[in-house]
Enzyme design. Sequence first.
Site, PDB file in Angstrom:
ATOM      1  CG  ASP A  78      11.447  -3.457   2.669  1.00  0.00           C
ATOM      2  OD1 ASP A  78      10.381  -3.470   3.310  1.00  0.00           O
ATOM      3  OD2 ASP A  78      11.527  -3.733   1.456  1.00  0.00           O
ATOM      4  NE  ARG A  95      11.454   1.095   1.858  1.00  0.00           N
ATOM      5  CZ  ARG A  95      11.735   2.280   1.316  1.00  0.00           C
ATOM      6  NH1 ARG A  95      11.293   2.581   0.111  1.00  0.00           N
ATOM      7  NH2 ARG A  95      12.489   3.143   1.955  1.00  0.00           N
ATOM      8  NE  ARG A 136       8.115  -3.578   1.423  1.00  0.00           N
ATOM      9  CZ  ARG A 136       8.268  -3.361   0.117  1.00  0.00           C
ATOM     10  NH1 ARG A 136       7.223  -3.349  -0.680  1.00  0.00           N
ATOM     11  NH2 ARG A 136       9.463  -3.150  -0.394  1.00  0.00           N
ATOM     12  CB  ALA A 172      -0.897   0.010   1.245  1.00  0.00           C
ATOM     13  CB  CYS A 173       2.115   3.585  -1.956  1.00  0.00           C
ATOM     14  SG  CYS A 173       2.902   5.202  -2.070  1.00  0.00           S
TER      15      CYS A 173
HETATM   16  N1  GTP Z   1       9.514   4.313   4.209  1.00  0.00           N
HETATM   17  C1  GTP Z   1       9.287   4.695   2.954  1.00  0.00           C
HETATM   18  N2  GTP Z   1       8.398   3.993   2.221  1.00  0.00           N
HETATM   19  C2  GTP Z   1       8.210   4.381   0.951  1.00  0.00           C
HETATM   20  C3  GTP Z   1       8.869   5.470   0.374  1.00  0.00           C
HETATM   21  N3  GTP Z   1       8.436   5.609  -0.905  1.00  0.00           N
HETATM   22  C4  GTP Z   1       7.555   4.604  -1.124  1.00  0.00           C
HETATM   23  N4  GTP Z   1       7.404   3.874  -0.004  1.00  0.00           N
HETATM   24  C5  GTP Z   1       6.634   2.652   0.214  1.00  0.00           C
HETATM   25  O1  GTP Z   1       7.278   1.608  -0.485  1.00  0.00           O
HETATM   26  C6  GTP Z   1       6.350   0.632  -0.847  1.00  0.00           C
HETATM   27  C7  GTP Z   1       6.503   0.385  -2.338  1.00  0.00           C
HETATM   28  O2  GTP Z   1       6.728  -0.880  -2.486  1.00  0.00           O
HETATM   29  P1  GTP Z   1       6.533  -1.720  -3.833  1.00  0.00           P
HETATM   30  O3  GTP Z   1       5.741  -0.976  -4.848  1.00  0.00           O
HETATM   31  O4  GTP Z   1       6.128  -3.065  -3.397  1.00  0.00           O
HETATM   32  O5  GTP Z   1       7.956  -1.673  -4.428  1.00  0.00           O
HETATM   33  P2  GTP Z   1       9.299  -2.358  -4.309  1.00  0.00           P
HETATM   34  O6  GTP Z   1       9.674  -3.020  -3.053  1.00  0.00           O
HETATM   35  O7  GTP Z   1      10.190  -1.268  -4.726  1.00  0.00           O
HETATM   36  O8  GTP Z   1       9.263  -3.521  -5.411  1.00  0.00           O
HETATM   37  P3  GTP Z   1       8.694  -3.568  -6.872  1.00  0.00           P
HETATM   38  O9  GTP Z   1       7.827  -2.379  -7.108  1.00  0.00           O
HETATM   39  O10 GTP Z   1       7.965  -4.849  -6.896  1.00  0.00           O
HETATM   40  O11 GTP Z   1       9.883  -3.577  -7.761  1.00  0.00           O
HETATM   41  C8  GTP Z   1       4.984   1.169  -0.464  1.00  0.00           C
HETATM   42  O12 GTP Z   1       4.586   0.590   0.776  1.00  0.00           O
HETATM   43  C9  GTP Z   1       5.239   2.661  -0.302  1.00  0.00           C
HETATM   44  O13 GTP Z   1       4.349   3.252   0.638  1.00  0.00           O
HETATM   45  C10 GTP Z   1       9.783   6.201   1.191  1.00  0.00           C
HETATM   46  O14 GTP Z   1      10.439   7.148   0.771  1.00  0.00           O
HETATM   47  N5  GTP Z   1       9.947   5.781   2.465  1.00  0.00           N
HETATM   48 ZN    ZN Z   2       4.663   4.939  -3.375  1.00  0.00          ZN
END
Ligand code: GTP
Ligand code: ZN
Length: 361
Positions: free
Chosen positions: A293, A261, A295, A220-221
Amino acid sequence: MTLGPNQTETLARARGDLRLGLPVVLVGAGHAMAAVAVEALTAERLAQMRALGPLDLALTARRAETLKARAYDDDLARIAVPEGADLRWILAVADPADDLRLPMKGPLASRRDGDAGLHRLALALAKSAQLLPAAVLVPVPDGLAFAATHGLTLVSTQDSAALDRLAPFAPVISARLPMVASHAGRVHVFRPDDGGAEHYAIEIGRPDRDKPVLARLHSACFTGDVLGSLKCDCGPQLRAALAQMGEEGAGVLLYLNQEGRGIGLANKMRAYSLQDQGFDTVEANHRLGFEDDERDFRIGAEILKRMGFSQVRLLTNNPKKLAMLSACGLTVVERVPLKVGETRENAAYLATKAAKSGHLL
Ligand SMILES: Nc1nc2c(ncn2[C@@H]2O[C@H](COP(=O)(O)OP(=O)(O)OP(=O)(O)O)[C@@H](O)[C@H]2O)c(=O)[nH]1
Ligand SMILES: [Zn+2]
């Protein structure tokens, strides 16, 4: 038979209490301490805690490093709270938000005597409650009696093992959902037994359980998925994954409620505020006291298995997702790259993920 809570339920209660600002009583190795999360601490509660004895402020070693405070317990530091220190002092030490404006916090005296097990438990609980990893603790004479007298939740260091276990979960309901990406959509809701966030599986079409399924584990984002944030690529990734599943006529997207994350939206916004001060996405997490991370991808693997899938073609650029699915017994037959949504604003963020978190370009 007992009607009382089991380990998982006790921890869920403790998380709720900490978020409310209530102390929890921690016991282990012959010691007992009352602990309260700094983020939810009030001046009144602080005065009540102080009346019980000398206070410790537990911080992660990462936070201690920023503060130039000694961390004698490897992963954490126990700062002795000075007698005259008020709530503002405690918050300023625990929360990096004002570090640039008010860089001088010290001198900070770290304890090195005694055991840090209860402090470690307090930090793990605060983190799992998605609060800033910082807690104020005070020794209490008899944990069991103290908790009973004050109506507080009692957690023992033995309970902490349950913090690392993946809580069992159950399917709650599923229903049809026609979507732009596909008219043949279905949303399944899964609820964990530990009071944590529900997760969703969006099934497109009726994927053959005997063949590899096109799958995506999406975290979730709120800012990216809903608000169209330009700071990350989540929204375009979400829509591109669903569109590809719609085009192929089958797929499954897990929408995992692991905002930021795994640190929660409030902490992610704290991280964004640090990013505005010049820190990158990984540094910001570290300054707050989190790992890069936080998660747990096991839940995604377990949901896929529960839905009857054993082989996946995974849409991702994150090798850790591939490794975790394999470790959980799924066969990843293919990695399907998902490169969309790069903007001027998120180019540095994506480069940092590639350089520091191992993402594939
Ligand atoms: N703590 C933190 N979380 C972030 C930031 N930017 C994005 N997120 C979170 O990162 C997560 C994005 O994860 P995913 O889209 O699964 O991406 P990923 O782990 O990079 O992997 P893929 O997209 O599958 O390549 C979401 O939960 C966002 O809310 C940040 O600057 N800080
Ligand atoms: Zn995001």
